[in-house]
Design an enzyme around this catalytic site. Structure first.
Site, mmCIF file in Angstrom:
data_model
loop_
_atom_site.group_PDB
_atom_site.id
_atom_site.type_symbol
_atom_site.label_atom_id
_atom_site.label_comp_id
_atom_site.label_asym_id
_atom_site.label_seq_id
_atom_site.Cartn_x
_atom_site.Cartn_y
_atom_site.Cartn_z
ATOM 1 N N ASP B 23 0.841 -1.198 0.000
ATOM 2 C CA ASP B 23 0.000 0.000 0.000
ATOM 3 C C ASP B 23 0.874 1.246 0.000
ATOM 4 O OD1 ASP B 23 -2.266 -1.518 0.152
ATOM 5 O OD2 ASP B 23 -2.916 -0.786 2.119
ATOM 6 N N LYS B 80 -8.034 0.548 -5.238
ATOM 7 C CA LYS B 80 -9.222 -0.042 -4.622
ATOM 8 C C LYS B 80 -10.495 0.656 -5.065
ATOM 9 C CE LYS B 80 -6.938 -1.346 -0.250
ATOM 10 N NZ LYS B 80 -6.907 -2.807 -0.308
ATOM 11 N N GLY B 152 -5.397 -3.004 8.773
ATOM 12 C CA GLY B 152 -5.110 -1.838 9.614
ATOM 13 C C GLY B 152 -4.906 -2.144 11.079
ATOM 14 N N ARG B 164 -6.162 -20.636 7.275
ATOM 15 C CA ARG B 164 -6.353 -21.983 7.835
ATOM 16 C C ARG B 164 -7.721 -22.541 7.439
ATOM 17 N NH1 ARG B 164 -2.033 -24.516 10.072
ATOM 18 N NH2 ARG B 164 -0.828 -23.248 11.511
ATOM 19 N N GLY B 213 -3.223 -7.294 8.265
ATOM 20 C CA GLY B 213 -2.569 -7.442 9.571
ATOM 21 C C GLY B 213 -1.122 -7.869 9.501
ATOM 22 N N GLY B 234 -0.332 -3.647 3.987
ATOM 23 C CA GLY B 234 -1.029 -2.370 3.941
ATOM 24 C C GLY B 234 -0.301 -1.349 4.784
ATOM 25 N N SER B 235 -0.783 -1.170 6.008
ATOM 26 C CA SER B 235 -0.223 -0.150 6.892
ATOM 27 C C SER B 235 1.143 -0.563 7.429
ATOM 28 C CB SER B 235 -1.181 0.072 8.055
ATOM 29 O OG SER B 235 -2.521 0.008 7.605
#
Lengths: 194, 291
Positions: B23, B80, B152, B164, B213, B234-235
């Site tokens: 990102d 996005k 996030g 999983r 995450g 992402g973050s």
């Protein structure tokens, strides 16, 4: 016979699958010692900048360059062609610089312009071909032969033990280009250095 | 010459395998990502951690922002669109974005449907939490899947949960008869034709990345060990203390996930990771994965 597939990033699985269809042992190459005993190496499709960063992070780039300069047959598809090229017209770096061609990265533009077409190749006939953000061959050195063309444009080229395609034969299920490379690999001695 | 075929779309996704998609919100960040070895960047106005913190309605990025990022890098640029927002997707396609993420990180636009992705030349990636969701998105024409995780948060547990679960459900298909597939498809809300395809191949018929995450090289390696083809971060990169170093480390970890010695080397001295959030601390209504 064992053919390596550079396995730092990209469509490695599709090349290994094609080798398996042809009953040739394929070996993912992630580290320098994976080069020992190879009869040839495939540089797959992927992102050439990402592949190059990963190859230089572990010394694999130098080891592969040495092997290719010493005669190990190599076959690059799309990003793999860019890795092999002597010159990249629209990028400040050169990667392996072994194949005497000048290429332009992403010459067909953005993904919406990626396409399927049929390529005509000497001795192989008409091949189905998938071009994805494909490079274009802008110049051929004196020792380089255009084996396959799309219209007038060279898209499959050969120079001694080096073969490069700007498209992805590994995505189509057609094995003829890989068969050509396997024939090229039969001529030399297996590589013995890591 | 035929453009926008399913093979051209899914084939493009195959080229991302083993790689990291990052990102970015500015041209400078995009250049850092490219230099670190990202296989693509996701052009955004705010990273998910900021969307979560600031609230409000999150929409497609300003086209100017996307164009600045396209001009800055040679690697593919993704962007996005809101779930079901056909017009945002058409705008992104017109901008020449290389891949559209129909993403739960943005505020959904359509309460009933996702986008009919077969109508587009540009390929789409969509999120999933389980096999049913993955199969529905593939039926709608998605050329790539990513597990959702919880974006996030800097907390990998939801990404692991979804991977999983997906793996377990794919394993259960093996050996099912046609009749069992039909019942299982009803249970999952999945089209039986897609389940048959997955049963035959023993895996999803498209590339599957992990997302939501992932904040450290070890997180990326973990997701690869669980069988995903690559990761979205992402973050995790630009909310950390040293984005350049962390981005490079995550790229190496994603490829060399089975080499603990090298993982130890690249995980060393990266500075602070992004601050994380325990999932229990997030009110149910604010979880993005349920969108």
């Amino acid at each position: 016979m064992t053919i390596g597939v550079l396995a730092v990033q990209g469509d490695v699985r599709e090349h290994l699958r094609t080798l398996a269809w042809l009953a040739v042992e394929g070996r993912p190459v992630r580290r320098c010692d994976h080069l020992v005993g190879l009869d040839g190496i495939i540089l797959p499709g992927g992102e050439s900048t990402a592949m190059w960063r990963l190859m230089t992070a572990t010394g694999l780039a130098d080891a592969i360059r040495r092997a290719i300069l010493a005669g190990l047959p190599a076959f690059g598809t799309c990003a793999g062609m860019i890795l092999l090229a002597r010159e990249i017209t629209n990028w400040p770096e050169t990667f392996l610089g072994a194949l005497d061609i000048a290429v332009e990265r992403n010459a067909t533009g953005r993904q919406v312009d990626s396409f399927e077409a049929r390529v005509v190749a000497n001795g192989l006939g008409e091949l189905p071909a998938v071009f994805i953000r494909a490079p274009a061959v802008r110049a051929l050195g004196p020792g380089v032969r255009a084996v396959g063309r799309l219209g007038d444009e060279p898209v499959l080229v050969q120079q001694g033990p080096l073969l490069a395609a700007s498209f992805h034969p590994e995505l189509t299920g057609d094995t003829r280009v890989h068969e050509l490379f396997i024939q090229m690999c039969r001529k030399g001695e297996p590589w013995q250095h890591g | 010459m035929e453009k926008g075929t399913y093979r051209v779309k899914t084939g493009f996704a195959e080229m991302f395998k083993g790689g990291v998609i990052m990102d970015v919100t500015t041209a400078d960040q995009a250049r850092i990502a490219e230099e670190a070895g990202a296989v693509a960047v996701m052009a955004l106005e705010r990273v998910p951690a900021d969307i979560r913190a600031q609230g409000g309605v999150a929409r497609m990025a300003d086209p100017q922002r996307i164009q600045e990022i396209q001009a800055a890098v040679s690697i593919p640029v993704m962007a996005k669109a809101r779930i079901g927002h056909i017009a945002e997707a058409r705008i992104l396609e017109a901008l020449g974005v290389d891949f559209i993420d129909e993403s739960e990180v943005l505020t959904p636009a359509d309460p009933f449907h996702h986008i009919d992705k077969w109508q587009f030349k540009v390929p789409f990636v969509c999120g999933c939490r389980d096999l049913g969701e993955a199969a529905r998105r593939i039926a709608e024409g998605a050329a790539m899947i990513r597990t959702k995780g919880e974006a996030g948060t800097g907390n990998v547990i939801e990404a692991v949960r979804h991977m999983r679960l997906l793996n377990d459900q794919i394993r259960r298909l093996a050996g099912m008869s046609r009749a069992e597939l039909v019942s299982y498809g009803k249970e999952l809300g999945a089209p039986v034709e897609i389940l048959e395809l997955i049963q035959e191949q023993g895996r999803l018929p498209v590339v599957n990345f992990a997302a939501g995450g992932i904040a450290t090289p070890a997180d990326a390696a973990l997701m690869r060990m669980l069988g995903c083809d690559g990761v979205f971060v992402g973050s995790g990169i630009f909310k950390s203390a040293d984005p350049e170093k962390r981005a490079k480390a995550i790229v190496v970890a994603c490829t060399h996930y089975d080499d603990p010695q090298l993982l130890a080397e690249v995980a060393t001295g990266l500075g602070e990771a992004m601050p994380g959030i325990p999932i229990e601390a997030i009110p149910e209504a604010e979880l993005m994965q349920h969108r």
